[in-house]
Design a protein around this motif. Sequence first.
Motif, short mmCIF file in Angstrom:
data_model
loop_
_atom_site.label_atom_id
_atom_site.label_comp_id
_atom_site.label_asym_id
_atom_site.label_seq_id
_atom_site.Cartn_x
_atom_site.Cartn_y
_atom_site.Cartn_z
N UNK A 123 6.68 22.11 1.42
CA UNK A 123 7.24 23.31 0.79
C UNK A 123 8.35 23.92 1.62
N UNK A 124 7.99 24.34 2.83
CA UNK A 124 8.99 24.96 3.70
C UNK A 124 8.70 24.54 5.13
N UNK A 125 9.76 24.27 5.86
CA UNK A 125 9.63 23.83 7.25
C UNK A 125 10.71 24.57 8.03
N UNK A 126 10.31 25.58 8.79
CA UNK A 126 11.24 26.48 9.44
C UNK A 126 11.61 26.04 10.86
N UNK A 127 12.82 26.38 11.25
CA UNK A 127 13.29 26.18 12.62
C UNK A 127 12.96 27.46 13.38
N UNK A 128 12.02 27.38 14.33
CA UNK A 128 11.56 28.56 15.07
C UNK A 128 12.70 29.24 15.82
N UNK A 129 13.58 28.46 16.44
CA UNK A 129 14.69 29.06 17.20
C UNK A 129 15.65 29.80 16.29
N UNK A 130 15.91 29.26 15.11
CA UNK A 130 16.80 29.91 14.15
C UNK A 130 16.19 31.23 13.67
N UNK A 131 14.89 31.20 13.38
CA UNK A 131 14.18 32.41 12.95
C UNK A 131 14.21 33.47 14.05
N UNK A 132 13.91 33.06 15.29
CA UNK A 132 13.92 33.99 16.42
C UNK A 132 15.31 34.57 16.65
N UNK A 133 16.34 33.74 16.50
CA UNK A 133 17.72 34.20 16.68
C UNK A 133 18.07 35.28 15.66
N UNK A 134 17.55 35.14 14.42
CA UNK A 134 17.80 36.14 13.38
C UNK A 134 17.11 37.47 13.65
N UNK A 135 16.01 37.42 14.41
CA UNK A 135 15.28 38.65 14.73
C UNK A 135 15.90 39.38 15.92
N UNK A 136 16.72 38.66 16.65
CA UNK A 136 17.40 39.18 17.85
C UNK A 136 16.39 39.80 18.81
N UNK A 137 16.72 40.94 19.38
CA UNK A 137 15.82 41.58 20.35
C UNK A 137 15.19 42.83 19.73
N UNK A 138 15.11 42.86 18.40
CA UNK A 138 14.61 44.03 17.68
C UNK A 138 13.08 43.96 17.55
N UNK A 139 12.37 44.75 18.34
CA UNK A 139 10.91 44.73 18.35
C UNK A 139 10.32 44.90 16.96
N UNK A 140 10.83 45.84 16.18
CA UNK A 140 10.27 46.10 14.86
C UNK A 140 10.43 44.91 13.91
#
Length: 189
Positions: free
Chosen positions: A126-143
């Motif tokens: 179904x879906x297979x995510x790239x963890x680094x890409x996801x983390x990069x999109x979250x940046x350093x925003x704790x929330x």
Amino acid sequence: SNLSPTPKLASIQSQQVAMVSTLRGNQGEAVKNICLVTPEITNTYDELVNFSEIKVNKPLIYINSPSQKLSIIKNGSIIWESSDISGPIRWPVKAIQKGDNILLKIKPINVPRGLETRIRLLPSDESFLDLDLLANGLKDNQNKWIREINKNVKTDKVLALSLLFSEFAPKTDKILNAKEQLIENTKCK
């Protein structure tokens, strides 16, 4: 903000996963188990191999039973091995690709030779995510990190914990406390 990953993570428990004998002489051994938080076992085939469907290319491996040898086998070859494993381990090798055949072998030290647990990691169709890409999109925003972790706790425990223990997760009190509390709550009983 009072946003915190801790309450949702409190629902995560470790699983008892049976070891199997790879030697004929151990067939009469009493069934022993290891404690595993992630990857999550979705089914077992023929009592020899456990399967875990994963939706992230760098899944967290979190074994609670102490003193193990962990081997990661890709397409029949050992690509990583370590002894005396306990606690969360970030994916230690190149990210998993869709066609990869990945097998984890977990061998506790204080059991007879030939007893182990095998887990085949199956990339999700179904879906297979790239963890680094996801983390990069979250940046350093704790929330953003907390919202993403909380969103996945019930639907994809492996992804939620891979994010929580990611090297890119913000080093804030809320994230660090959530890690500590999860480690305490999932201790093998």
